[in-house]
Write a protein that holds these residues in place. Structure first.
Motif, PDB file in Angstrom:
ATOM      1  N   ILE A  84       7.859  14.559 -21.738  1.00  0.00           N
ATOM      2  CA  ILE A  84       8.979  15.495 -21.677  1.00  0.00           C
ATOM      3  C   ILE A  84      10.259  14.742 -22.001  1.00  0.00           C
ATOM      4  CG2 ILE A  84      10.213  17.160 -20.241  1.00  0.00           C
ATOM      5  CD1 ILE A  84       7.659  17.107 -18.402  1.00  0.00           C
ATOM      6  N   SER A 134      14.334  15.115 -22.308  1.00  0.00           N
ATOM      7  CA  SER A 134      15.444  15.975 -21.914  1.00  0.00           C
ATOM      8  C   SER A 134      16.757  15.251 -22.163  1.00  0.00           C
ATOM      9  CB  SER A 134      15.312  16.378 -20.441  1.00  0.00           C
ATOM     10  OG  SER A 134      15.249  15.237 -19.606  1.00  0.00           O
ATOM     11  N   ARG A 159       9.979  11.752 -18.931  1.00  0.00           N
ATOM     12  CA  ARG A 159       9.092  12.287 -17.902  1.00  0.00           C
ATOM     13  C   ARG A 159       7.708  12.543 -18.500  1.00  0.00           C
ATOM     14  NH1 ARG A 159      14.184  14.091 -16.955  1.00  0.00           N
ATOM     15  NH2 ARG A 159      14.916  14.001 -14.798  1.00  0.00           N
ATOM     16  N   TRP A 192       4.215  14.560 -17.519  1.00  0.00           N
ATOM     17  CA  TRP A 192       3.512  15.487 -16.623  1.00  0.00           C
ATOM     18  C   TRP A 192       2.014  15.253 -16.738  1.00  0.00           C
ATOM     19  CZ3 TRP A 192      -0.125  19.343 -17.203  1.00  0.00           C
ATOM     20  CH2 TRP A 192      -0.296  20.200 -16.119  1.00  0.00           C
ATOM     21  N   GLY A 236       8.854  24.470 -22.431  1.00  0.00           N
ATOM     22  CA  GLY A 236      10.066  24.001 -21.771  1.00  0.00           C
ATOM     23  C   GLY A 236      11.279  24.778 -22.234  1.00  0.00           C
ATOM     24  N   LEU A 244      10.196  24.014 -16.743  1.00  0.00           N
ATOM     25  CA  LEU A 244       8.920  23.775 -17.418  1.00  0.00           C
ATOM     26  C   LEU A 244       7.859  24.650 -16.767  1.00  0.00           C
ATOM     27  CD1 LEU A 244       7.640  21.906 -19.617  1.00  0.00           C
ATOM     28  CD2 LEU A 244       6.865  20.458 -17.738  1.00  0.00           C
ATOM     29  N   ILE A 295      15.424  20.743 -21.514  1.00  0.00           N
ATOM     30  CA  ILE A 295      14.219  20.128 -22.075  1.00  0.00           C
ATOM     31  C   ILE A 295      14.284  20.276 -23.587  1.00  0.00           C
ATOM     32  CG2 ILE A 295      11.713  20.274 -22.239  1.00  0.00           C
ATOM     33  CD1 ILE A 295      11.647  21.082 -19.329  1.00  0.00           C
ATOM     34  N   LEU A 310       8.705  18.478 -26.134  1.00  0.00           N
ATOM     35  CA  LEU A 310       7.455  18.176 -25.435  1.00  0.00           C
ATOM     36  C   LEU A 310       6.483  17.570 -26.431  1.00  0.00           C
ATOM     37  CD1 LEU A 310       6.978  21.536 -23.478  1.00  0.00           C
ATOM     38  CD2 LEU A 310       7.975  19.429 -22.596  1.00  0.00           C
TER      39      LEU A 310
END
Length: 666
Positions: A23, A25, A31, A33, A275, A281, A301, A304
């Motif tokens: 992710i 941003s 990030r 997930w 996102g 998200l 965001i 992705l």
């Protein structure tokens, strides 16, 4: 034993078989997930604008503000970042060694190992603001989406562009294969297009919204289902939608979202993650439309990217996000967009036509040499806008464009053409035909030359791409080398930097006046000089000023000072004590105080005993003196009394008397 075997296989499966989502941003954190958890990796102080994943090298590429590029290895958790040459709006992994970035009117290749860069130079406003890059690997083509209302098709083989003009800005492109390319194609339409042999795009399916739209994200699930993130106006108000375009029946279902859906990525064939702005998200099942709100970062965001085969062990070493939500699973409703219709057609898109210049300068023709074997410089095709690109020399002066070509953009896959761009210089008219021979265009000239007695071995090697072929004394073709090259076939680079003397990713700068070089050592952060020395061979002691609070030992880990704490200490700098250590210190302190008290009492007792003995000795001495004085007085008394009573007959021997007895008499 059986339980341990099952546990082992379960662990292997967890490490190797699960996908996760990276992710990006508009903050400094990457990030990831993974299985309802979000892990953080601090990569820069700049906003993440674009991501791509290189499956072959297992590296995640991130393009950031301020021209910065970050490379995160998902296998060993290493991170490398460097500042590039141009702005970055999109980033693309081309092969094992090179990446491509698109920015504001710029397109730049980078070598991911030495960070050399090679801008593809074109006239101003040729690219416009590049929004996305996509690789069609089986054709060695790159599709470039531009907000200047066009899709560029760049051929790695010929380094030529095909310009496909559109009627709207291109923010996003997704590709299934060469016959299934999806993008917005007009202010009211989204199109499925196929790539023709001449690199033109032909619209085969058109989805018409019959209202003005802005498409921000597209995800092809298969050849019959496409997901779209867009917005459009309804009675003057902007509405944001996540849409499902069913190509089988031509319908479009829509679900209104809170914010713009800026990126969509698939976990599997039936599950997506999407996102939105403001950091939301969501996880959505396409089977029953069950939706789960899984993250809120409060930061937009931007992108992705799916990562294959996530290593959960590496992820566990990262810090966890505190913004993960475990909200309830809700069912969302998609409604049919009644104004939408689908049309299938095959028409040739309108494009400009142009003709290559008749004459190309030697420097430009050299730099635009083909990257793939047996591909000569192509002529313009019908209905095709063709531009020949040129690679700008690396401003760091580490290597010339030749290094880029010889290492090849398609390394270990294809080889350089041997006979492109040979130059002939002669006043003899028959010799002029040699140019056409080496270009493979004049068979007659080739026959004439082969039957002559002129030697041309050096030229057959193409002068290594570093010079021009000319006729010497009408008996031999020899190479006239470009500046900084030597040898019979111009195969020797005489620049000091050619041998790459600078170590540790240092940049080499040629000093052409005295044929020396200077190394500009790599700086992971602008303010920090990590390497030094003539060839950047020495590394600064990262732990020089780190004491770890005297409770640990400092180690150089990924160019950062990391403390390994002694037992019973913890913290980034080992500044914290465990409860066990605190208890030990308290026990030692109490024991020390008790010991001091006991010793003090012992010494006081000894002092009291000594004082008591002193006074007892003085009393005994006084008593003895008193007794002796009384004996002397008794003697005098006896003599006086004897004298008085005339006891001459008494013969007293006082010397023989017991003093104690005399004492009793007195």
């Amino acid at each position: 034993m059986i339980f341990l075997i099952f546990l082992f296989f379960d662990t292997i499966q967890e490490i190797s078989s699960s996908n996760c989502i990276a992710i990006g941003s508009d903050d400094s954190s990457l990030r990831i997930w993974y299985q309802n958890m979000v892990f953080l990796k601090e990569i820069s102080e700049n906003k993440i604008k674009t991501l791509d994943f290189d499956n072959e090298n297992n590296i995640l590429l991130a393009g950031l503000n301020d021209k910065e590029i970050a490379i995160f290895n998902t296998i060993n958790n290493s991170l490398v970042s460097f500042v590039g040459n141009r702005s970055i709006n999109s980033i693309l992994s081309v092969n094992k060694t090179h990446i491509l970035t698109g920015g504001d009117n710029s397109l730049v290749f980078y070598n991911i190992f030495n960070h050399n860069y090679y801008p593809i130079v074109q006239p101003d406003d040729f690219y416009g603001e590049i929004s996305c890059l996509r690789l069609l690997k089986e054709k060695n083509l790159i599709l470039i989406g531009s907000k200047l209302n066009k899709i560029l098709v760049y051929a790695l083989a010929t380094q030529q562009f095909r310009v496909n003009t559109m009627n709207s800005r291109i923010r996003f492109i997704d590709i299934l294969n060469k016959d299934f390319i999806v993008s917005q194609c007009s202010p009211e339409q989204i199109c499925v297009q196929k790539l023709e042999a001449n690199h033109s795009l032909t619209q085969i399916i058109i989805g018409n919204f019959n209202k003005k739209i802005d498409i921000f994200s597209i995800k092809i699930m298969n050849d019959s289902l496409i997901l779209i993130g867009l917005d459009f106006e309804i009675k003057g108000n902007k509405k944001n939608y996540l849409c499902l375009w069913d190509l089988k029946n031509g319908t479009l279902m829509q679900y209104e979202t809170e914010k713009k859906t800026k990126s969509i990525e698939s976990l599997d064939s039936n599950t997506i993650v999407y996102g939105q702005e403001k950091g939301r998200l969501d996880l959505l099942s396409l089977v029953d439309f069950q939706n789960k709100y899984i993250l809120n970062t409060e930061n937009d965001i931007e992108v992705l990217k799916s990562i294959e085969n996530c290593n959960s062990t590496i992820l566990e070493s990262l810090s966890r996000s505190k913004s993960v939500l475990s909200g309830p699973i809700t069912s969302i409703t998609f409604s049919i967009c009644s104004s939408f219709n689908t049309t299938r057609k095959e028409i040739l898109d309108q494009t400009l036509t142009s003709k290559l210049p008749d004459k190309v300068s030697s420097e430009k023709q050299f730099i635009t040499n083909s990257l793939i074997n047996d591909v000569s410089e192509a002529n313009t095709n019908y209905f095709m806008t063709t531009f020949t690109s040129s690679l700008e020399k690396n401003s760091f002066s580490v290597t010339l464009a030749q290094n880029f070509l010889t290492t090849s953009m398609i390394q270990n896959e294809q080889t350089l053409s041997s006979y492109n761009n040979i130059y002939v210089a002669s006043t003899d008219s028959t010799i002029q035909e040699v140019q056409d021979i080496f270009n493979g265009e004049n068979i007659k000239a080739l026959t004439n030359l082969m039957t002559s007695n002129i030697e041309m071995n050096d030229c057959l090697k193409n002068c290594s791409g570093n010079g021009k072929c000319k006729l010497a004394n009408n008996i031999k073709y020899e190479c006239e080398c470009n500046e900084n090259y030597a040898g019979s076939s111009c195969e020797i680079n005489i620049l000091p930097c050619w041998s790459n003397p600078c170590k540790n990713n240092g940049s080499c700068i040629n000093n052409l006046n005295n044929r020396t070089y200077t190394c500009e050592c790599f700086r992971p952060i602008k303010e920090i000089i990590l390497y030094y020395g003539q060839n950047c061979e020495l590394k600064k002691d990262i732990c020089e000023n780190e004491t770890c609070s005297n409770n640990g030992k400092c180690y150089d880990i990924e160019n950062k000072a990391e403390c390994k704490c002694f037992s019973k200490y913890y913290g980034e700098r080992c500044e914290n004590e465990s409860n066990e250590m605190k208890a030990i210190k308290t026990t030692i302190k109490i024991t020390s105080i008790v010991a001091i008290i006991v010793l003090s009492l012992f010494f006081l007792t000894l002092i009291c005993i000594d004082i008591s003995k002193f006074f007892c000795c003085n009393r005994m001495s006084d008593k003895t003196s008193y007794n002796i004085k009384n004996i002397d007085n008794a003697k005098r008394f006896v003599y006086v009394m004897a004298e008085a009573i005339n006891l001459d007959h008494l013969s007293l021997n006082f010397d023989d008397m017991n003093l104690n007895e005399l004492g009793k008499i007195t």
